[in-house]
Scaffold this active site. Sequence first.
Site, mmCIF file in Angstrom:
data_model
loop_
_atom_site.group_PDB
_atom_site.id
_atom_site.type_symbol
_atom_site.label_atom_id
_atom_site.label_comp_id
_atom_site.label_asym_id
_atom_site.label_seq_id
_atom_site.Cartn_x
_atom_site.Cartn_y
_atom_site.Cartn_z
ATOM 1 N N GLU A 168 0.838 -1.211 0.000
ATOM 2 C CA GLU A 168 0.000 0.000 0.000
ATOM 3 C C GLU A 168 0.868 1.255 0.000
ATOM 4 O O GLU A 168 0.511 2.265 -0.607
ATOM 5 C CB GLU A 168 -0.967 0.002 1.189
ATOM 6 C CG GLU A 168 -1.972 -1.158 1.201
ATOM 7 C CD GLU A 168 -2.773 -1.330 -0.092
ATOM 8 O OE1 GLU A 168 -2.988 -0.331 -0.807
ATOM 9 O OE2 GLU A 168 -3.173 -2.483 -0.390
ATOM 10 N N HIS A 189 1.678 2.042 -3.519
ATOM 11 C CA HIS A 189 0.572 2.789 -4.144
ATOM 12 C C HIS A 189 0.610 4.241 -3.673
ATOM 13 O O HIS A 189 0.417 5.167 -4.461
ATOM 14 C CB HIS A 189 -0.776 2.185 -3.726
ATOM 15 C CG HIS A 189 -1.160 0.928 -4.462
ATOM 16 N ND1 HIS A 189 -1.247 0.866 -5.828
ATOM 17 C CD2 HIS A 189 -1.507 -0.316 -4.018
ATOM 18 C CE1 HIS A 189 -1.644 -0.362 -6.202
ATOM 19 N NE2 HIS A 189 -1.793 -1.100 -5.113
ATOM 20 N N GLU A 209 -0.488 -0.666 -9.972
ATOM 21 C CA GLU A 209 -0.102 -1.931 -9.347
ATOM 22 C C GLU A 209 1.400 -2.189 -9.525
ATOM 23 O O GLU A 209 2.026 -2.825 -8.673
ATOM 24 C CB GLU A 209 -0.939 -3.074 -9.934
ATOM 25 C CG GLU A 209 -0.944 -4.355 -9.121
ATOM 26 C CD GLU A 209 -1.596 -4.232 -7.740
ATOM 27 O OE1 GLU A 209 -2.199 -3.188 -7.430
ATOM 28 O OE2 GLU A 209 -1.470 -5.196 -6.960
#
Length: 503
Positions: free
Chosen positions: A269, A272, A298
């Site tokens: 995460e 991201h 991704e």
Amino acid sequence: MSNTTELYDQLCDHVSKTALLTSTSALLEWDQHTKLPAAAGAYRSEQLTFLAGEIHRRSTSSELGDLIGQLAQSDLASDPTSVSGCVISRLEKKFKRTSKLPVRLVEELTRACSTGQQVWVAARKENDFSEFRPALETIVRLKREQADAIGYDDCAYDALLDEFEPGAKTKEVADVLEGLRVDLVPLVEAIGASSIEPPVDILHRSFPVADQEAFGRRASAQIGFDYQRGRLDVTHHPFCTEIGPDDCRITTRYDDQFFSGSFFGTLHEAGHGIYEQGLASEYYGLPAGQYCSLGIHESQSRLWENLVGRSKSFWQHFYPDAQQRFASLADVPLDDFYAAINHVAPSLIRVEADEATYNLHIIIRFQLEQALINGDLAVADLPEAWNAKYQDSLGITPPTDADGVLQDVHWSAGLIGYFPTYSLGNLYASQFYDAAAAELGDLEPMFAAGDFGPLKEWLNTNIHAPGQRWSSTELGEKVTGEALSHERLIKHLKEKLTPIYQL
Ligand code: ZN
């Protein structure tokens, strides 16, 4: 000021104001998943529905359509890789796509997906595909209608894929993923035949949550997630969301008997989040300041999670700290820990799969959803087709549909064309990593010294800052000088797994 410039300013103003609503909606959703009191759900749902309606109204308004129409042929739009050209051309494409959908179809899809998800939850719990079948038949029929309304040159799936991976073509993606499958299956078989078994049990010892949290925060900050412009909180299903140009929220979940879930989830995460934080804040809400595609998004999470976070050099730096924090690792040599976090074995559940077999889970879904949309596969025959593919690619057959065809939420939510972006992310991650190393030199000694800045800055410049000025295919070719390919991912996997499993 020329008329065109004025119109362009009006366009940016309109879209930036819509972004005030979408980011507010994102904050309410983040709050819903992290903080919302149990009794507050109904009013929150009203708030979100109202905002969604306003956002939809603004995004399909004739005012926006007129501005786009007047600007589409202007000088400001002539170069789609300039900021204004990117803004106009991407908004034009999105507006056209949305306007092609009849209101009746949009409403039917919204209803079918809302019902579909509820039915899916029950069917999975009951382990009964037949309960979900009628809802999925409706969704597939409506998605096919949606593809027809949008239009396509080659196949209906192209129109659906384009929503998540703009510009990507089914045939190209299918060819690359088939190449990946052909190389992956024997690699996974060879690993299965190896007598080496990494000591995965060490990852299931005691790991106090407070120590996991502190360690995850330290590592995510060190790779470059900026906690002055972001937060980490706890949730059931981890995600990353952006609430504003300087406000990116990531989430994780903790299990005090399992190390990897939270740690690698946090790195994922954070990857991201580093992408979101690296977008150009001055164009916040405009295509020039938005992520390129789900595949590219991704690629950033997978790069930090797998290529960096599961490397030996990363742990040469972090392992002494891990051993100090977690008494349960004190007697575990680095090599054992490294082998355990890179363990590969066929399994039934996609979200629990390792870095290598994960892609086989994706390829199966990608092939099945194409067949559903083409009409080559009836929904009624889906469980059987699913199980046959698992046997063929992974050598295992799900004992129940709950562990098979019913495991993912995506199809029940109408997300058809989404799955391949996960594997595209893995492919792009390997290609970007190698391109960065070609420019910066060997990255491993930098990781071993705890220095992740050069890689992060390279990604900021080459991948994040361009926003949507290039499609994912164009960006990949521009940055790496190569077409999308499975070869670098296979090379990375072999380089890592060959010594671990003595292949
Ligand atoms: Zn992700």
